[in-house]
Write a protein that holds these residues in place. Structure first.
Motif, mmCIF file in Angstrom:
data_model
loop_
_atom_site.group_PDB
_atom_site.id
_atom_site.type_symbol
_atom_site.label_atom_id
_atom_site.label_comp_id
_atom_site.label_asym_id
_atom_site.label_seq_id
_atom_site.Cartn_x
_atom_site.Cartn_y
_atom_site.Cartn_z
ATOM 1 N N LEU A 268 0.818 -1.216 0.000
ATOM 2 C CA LEU A 268 0.000 0.000 0.000
ATOM 3 C C LEU A 268 0.847 1.258 0.000
ATOM 4 O O LEU A 268 1.907 1.296 0.624
ATOM 5 C CB LEU A 268 -0.873 0.027 1.259
ATOM 6 C CG LEU A 268 -1.862 -1.117 1.408
ATOM 7 C CD1 LEU A 268 -2.568 -1.021 2.764
ATOM 8 C CD2 LEU A 268 -2.886 -1.088 0.291
ATOM 9 N N LYS A 269 0.337 2.291 -0.693
ATOM 10 C CA LYS A 269 0.959 3.620 -0.575
ATOM 11 C C LYS A 269 0.515 4.209 0.757
ATOM 12 O O LYS A 269 -0.623 3.951 1.170
ATOM 13 C CB LYS A 269 0.396 4.549 -1.658
ATOM 14 C CG LYS A 269 1.012 4.405 -2.988
ATOM 15 C CD LYS A 269 0.424 5.462 -3.919
ATOM 16 C CE LYS A 269 0.726 5.061 -5.342
ATOM 17 N NZ LYS A 269 -0.208 5.608 -6.307
ATOM 18 N N PRO A 270 1.343 5.029 1.413
ATOM 19 C CA PRO A 270 0.824 5.756 2.577
ATOM 20 C C PRO A 270 -0.396 6.570 2.116
ATOM 21 O O PRO A 270 -0.404 7.098 1.005
ATOM 22 C CB PRO A 270 1.979 6.678 2.965
ATOM 23 C CG PRO A 270 3.192 6.027 2.367
ATOM 24 C CD PRO A 270 2.744 5.328 1.117
ATOM 25 N N GLY A 271 -1.419 6.584 2.944
ATOM 26 C CA GLY A 271 -2.632 7.339 2.586
ATOM 27 C C GLY A 271 -3.629 6.536 1.773
ATOM 28 O O GLY A 271 -4.661 7.064 1.369
ATOM 29 N N SER A 272 -3.330 5.267 1.500
ATOM 30 C CA SER A 272 -4.296 4.504 0.690
ATOM 31 C C SER A 272 -5.467 4.041 1.562
ATOM 32 O O SER A 272 -5.362 3.953 2.783
ATOM 33 C CB SER A 272 -3.620 3.340 -0.016
ATOM 34 O OG SER A 272 -2.975 2.555 0.919
ATOM 35 N N LEU A 273 -6.567 3.765 0.875
ATOM 36 C CA LEU A 273 -7.828 3.505 1.584
ATOM 37 C C LEU A 273 -8.239 2.045 1.496
ATOM 38 O O LEU A 273 -8.023 1.390 0.464
ATOM 39 C CB LEU A 273 -8.955 4.331 0.944
ATOM 40 C CG LEU A 273 -8.802 5.836 1.014
ATOM 41 C CD1 LEU A 273 -9.871 6.518 0.172
ATOM 42 C CD2 LEU A 273 -8.916 6.301 2.468
ATOM 43 N N LEU A 274 -8.848 1.567 2.573
ATOM 44 C CA LEU A 274 -9.426 0.226 2.590
ATOM 45 C C LEU A 274 -10.916 0.410 2.849
ATOM 46 O O LEU A 274 -11.306 1.102 3.791
ATOM 47 C CB LEU A 274 -8.795 -0.575 3.740
ATOM 48 C CG LEU A 274 -9.441 -1.927 4.084
ATOM 49 C CD1 LEU A 274 -9.175 -2.951 2.975
ATOM 50 C CD2 LEU A 274 -8.885 -2.459 5.404
ATOM 51 N N LEU A 275 -11.748 -0.213 1.982
ATOM 52 C CA LEU A 275 -13.201 -0.091 2.175
ATOM 53 C C LEU A 275 -13.806 -1.482 2.230
ATOM 54 O O LEU A 275 -13.888 -2.168 1.202
ATOM 55 C CB LEU A 275 -13.812 0.696 1.011
ATOM 56 C CG LEU A 275 -13.503 2.182 1.012
ATOM 57 C CD1 LEU A 275 -13.144 2.668 -0.362
ATOM 58 C CD2 LEU A 275 -14.687 2.960 1.545
ATOM 59 N N LEU A 276 -14.195 -1.897 3.427
ATOM 60 C CA LEU A 276 -14.773 -3.237 3.597
ATOM 61 C C LEU A 276 -16.267 -3.109 3.848
ATOM 62 O O LEU A 276 -16.678 -2.402 4.773
ATOM 63 C CB LEU A 276 -14.167 -3.934 4.816
ATOM 64 C CG LEU A 276 -12.726 -4.395 4.757
ATOM 65 C CD1 LEU A 276 -12.332 -5.007 6.099
ATOM 66 C CD2 LEU A 276 -12.508 -5.412 3.632
ATOM 67 N N SER A 277 -17.074 -3.790 3.034
ATOM 68 C CA SER A 277 -18.528 -3.809 3.293
ATOM 69 C C SER A 277 -18.934 -5.239 3.588
ATOM 70 O O SER A 277 -18.675 -6.136 2.776
ATOM 71 C CB SER A 277 -19.294 -3.306 2.070
ATOM 72 O OG SER A 277 -19.004 -1.960 1.831
ATOM 73 N N ASP A 278 -19.528 -5.435 4.743
ATOM 74 C CA ASP A 278 -19.822 -6.794 5.224
ATOM 75 C C ASP A 278 -21.042 -6.799 6.105
ATOM 76 O O ASP A 278 -21.456 -5.767 6.616
ATOM 77 C CB ASP A 278 -18.643 -7.280 6.089
ATOM 78 C CG ASP A 278 -17.607 -7.984 5.259
ATOM 79 O OD1 ASP A 278 -17.764 -9.170 5.038
ATOM 80 O OD2 ASP A 278 -16.637 -7.311 4.832
#
Ligand SMILES: C[S@@+](CC[C@H](N)C(=O)[O-])C[C@H]1O[C@@H](n2cnc3c(N)ncnc32)[C@H](O)[C@@H]1O
Length: 562
Positions: A313-323
């Motif tokens: 990952l790049k610093p500042g990257s986003l993780l979006l988990l929908s569960d």
């Protein structure tokens, strides 16, 4: 006096996270592939739609630095790619609306080769690959070196990612159940049995071994092979003849129902000591104290994978988990956290959002999640090593705007649910209103259009039904029989020749179905073609011998013809 159901021991006691039930789950996803979605056994509409895709595009585009270089988005556990397809549409919409042109490198990944083959062969996805926006990869443990291309992308595989998306991904990864008992953290262990039909004889030691071997070698969620059928015939050779057909029918269904036929004897064992540098145990301890003696799911499969992912990952990257998920801090918990929901031979556990968020914070992420405890879908956002940068909104504000202040996907899901409830109470008029409103949030969604049209046809509103089918709609895998609905509308409008053509198209695109042959027979009768009607009714009854109306019509026709 109750008679105990005969059962067969399949596996001795083992930690639940490694038990047979998880192996069945994994094999079902890995080998069954596309069919599970195409048969509607695995639900996908709450995530694979344009509304959720727009929310995620809006959040990512607002929160990532402005610029011209491509944005690399990786989707984990993407299944048949419904979400990916809509995400790319939503990306283009954003570009058009904001007069921008930001290149997108979308890596659609899953661990199931057979599912991905179906995606790669689909012409709608091929055109996205050819336009340089999409690459399809097999991936389980998420690191760049584990990517196996299923279709070579036209872009260079990114060495660092900007955003990672998982939809109903975390809830399907290896999970164990934990519980606090006498101040010690315990994990679930199980001994696994298969429930056998009542008429099975008591098995002696040798036959038990043979039975166990047969069951454990079954290809999960697939038809019995000739060899498996032959072995089964030997196993039931001593059964009374009248029971054999029942046993055969049971064996044919078993590969598709295996998970639900298992019975697990459950007990809890102390959780082994962690490695000295592993600080996660504190979080599990804290969660177990909050939940007292209640069992709760710990998605250790997700933790392992996120640890790996961090290097990519790049610093500042986003993780979006929908569960599916819950959070203890809301004070509102599902009645039984230990029960997963089952879908065919697969299952899903709800995600413990506070525990997940605490773990991410411990590892250097910052997080936020949706605050509505009763929603069927929760979204957790996390940012990796946050940086101050040139963005239109901070990641928190973007998430607040697109997932909390409004949540168009959940509004749509509520409307669809209300429509389906009215529909099941046979109140088609109310159902129509809710479906039409849902389409404002999820325009062109084939399932909504199909269900709306069915209601309109039943109400006799054929003109409106025709208009419903004229909307822009892309049924990516031709799952819905719109030809049949067009045929019904034309027939009721007195256009039997047109209806005939639509019904024939339905057979070509969707395969043989008794109801379509019955409808063809009605068209033939409307055109006074008794012989053709006779033929279609005969085929209808071959396909469905219980089709009473077809049988009565065939009798009447035989009497009047001969
Ligand atoms: C419940 S489905 C969700 C599919 C899709 N994201 C959706 O929202 O409809 C879970 C997906 O995760 C995939 N999956 C399961 N275990 C996986 C693993 N270890 N690595 C990658 N993908 C996995 C399955 O093949 C399946 O496609």
């Amino acid at each position: 006096m109750s008679i105990a159901t005969p059962r067969l021991l399949l596996e001795e006691a083992t930690p639940a996270a490694h038990a047979l039930s998880w192996r069945i789950h994994t094999q079902a996803f890995a080998h069954e592939g596309a069919q599970a979605w195409l048969d509607f056994r695995i639900p996908y509409s709450v995530t694979g739609n344009i509304a959720l895709a727009r929310q995620k595009v809006q959040t990512i585009r607002s929160a990532l630095p402005v610029g011209n270089e491509p944005i690399a988005v990786l989707e984990l556990g993407a299944g048949l790619g419904f979400f990916a397809w809509h995400f790319i549409q939503a990306w283009q919409e954003w570009d058009q609306r904001n007069s921008e042109s930001r290149p997108l490198n979308y890596l659609l990944t899953d661990f199931s080769r057979s599912t991905l083959d179906a995606v790669a062969q689909n012409s709608h996805f091929q055109s996205l690959i050819e336009s340089g926006q999409l690459g399809i990869f097999c991936l389980d443990q998420p690191s760049a070196e584990n990517l196996e291309p299923v279709s070579e992308p036209l872009f260079k595989v990114p060495s660092k990612l900007d955003a990672v998306i998982g939809n109903y991904y975390a809830c399907t990864l290896p999970t164990t159940l934990l519980r606090r008992d006498q101040d010690i953290l315990h994990e679930k262990w199980v001994k696994t049995w298969l429930n056998l039909p009542d008429f099975f004889p008591v098995l002696d030691e040798d036959t038990e071994v043979a039975w166990r071997e047969w069951v454990l070698n079954l290809p999960v969620s697939q038809k019995l092979s000739a060899a498996a059928q032959a072995e089964f015939a030997c196993l039931i050779a001593d059964l009374p003849v009248e029971k054999m057909a029942i046993a055969q029918a049971w064996s044919e269904k078993l590969p598709f129902t295996l998970l639900s036929q298992l019975e697990e004897s459950v007990f809890y064992e102390p959780l082994p000591e962690p490695e000295p540098e592993d600080r996660s145990r504190e979080l599990l301890e804290a969660a177990s104290i909050q939940l007292d003696e209640q069992s709760f799911p710990w998605t250790h499969g997700l933790w392992q994978r996120l640890e790996l992912l961090q290097n990519w990952l790049k610093p500042g990257s986003l993780l979006l988990l929908s569960d599916k998920g819950y959070y203890v801090s809301s004070g509102v918990l599902p009645s039984d956290l230990a029960q997963p929901s089952c879908h065919g031979n697969t299952w899903a556990y709800p995600l413990h959002l506070d525990l997940q968020a605490d773990w991410l914070s411990q590892k250097g992420w910052q997080t936020a999640h949706t605050p509505y405890p009763f929603d069927p879908l929760q979204t957790l956002i996390a940012i990796w090593q946050p940086q101050s940068s040139n963005t239109s909104l901070s990641w928190e504000s973007a998430f607040q705007t697109y997932f909390i202040e409004q949540n168009i996907n959940l509004d749509a899901a509520r409307l669809v649910k209300a429509a389906q409830d009215y529909h099941s109470q046979e109140d088609d008029q109310m159902a129509v209103g809710f479906y039409q409103k849902a389409l404002r949030y999820r325009p062109g969604e084939p399932r909504i259009i199909h269900e709306l049209t069915a209601c309109l046809i039943r109400l006799g509103a054929f003109q409106l039904a025709q208009e419903a089918l004229q909307q822009n709609c892309l049924d990516l895998y031709s799952q819905f029989d719109f030809d049949y609905q067009k045929g019904q509308i034309a027939f009721f409008l007195g256009q039997s020749q047109v209806a005939y053509t639509h019904f024939r198209n339905s057979l070509t695109h969707q395969g043989d179905h008794a109801s379509v042959y019955y409808s063809l027979a009605l068209c033939a009768l409307a055109q006074e073609q008794a012989e053709e009607a006779f033929h279609n009714l005969t085929v209808c009854l071959e396909l469905d011998p219980e089709h009473d109306v077809a049988e009565q019509l065939l009798k009447r026709l035989s009497l009047s013809t001969f």
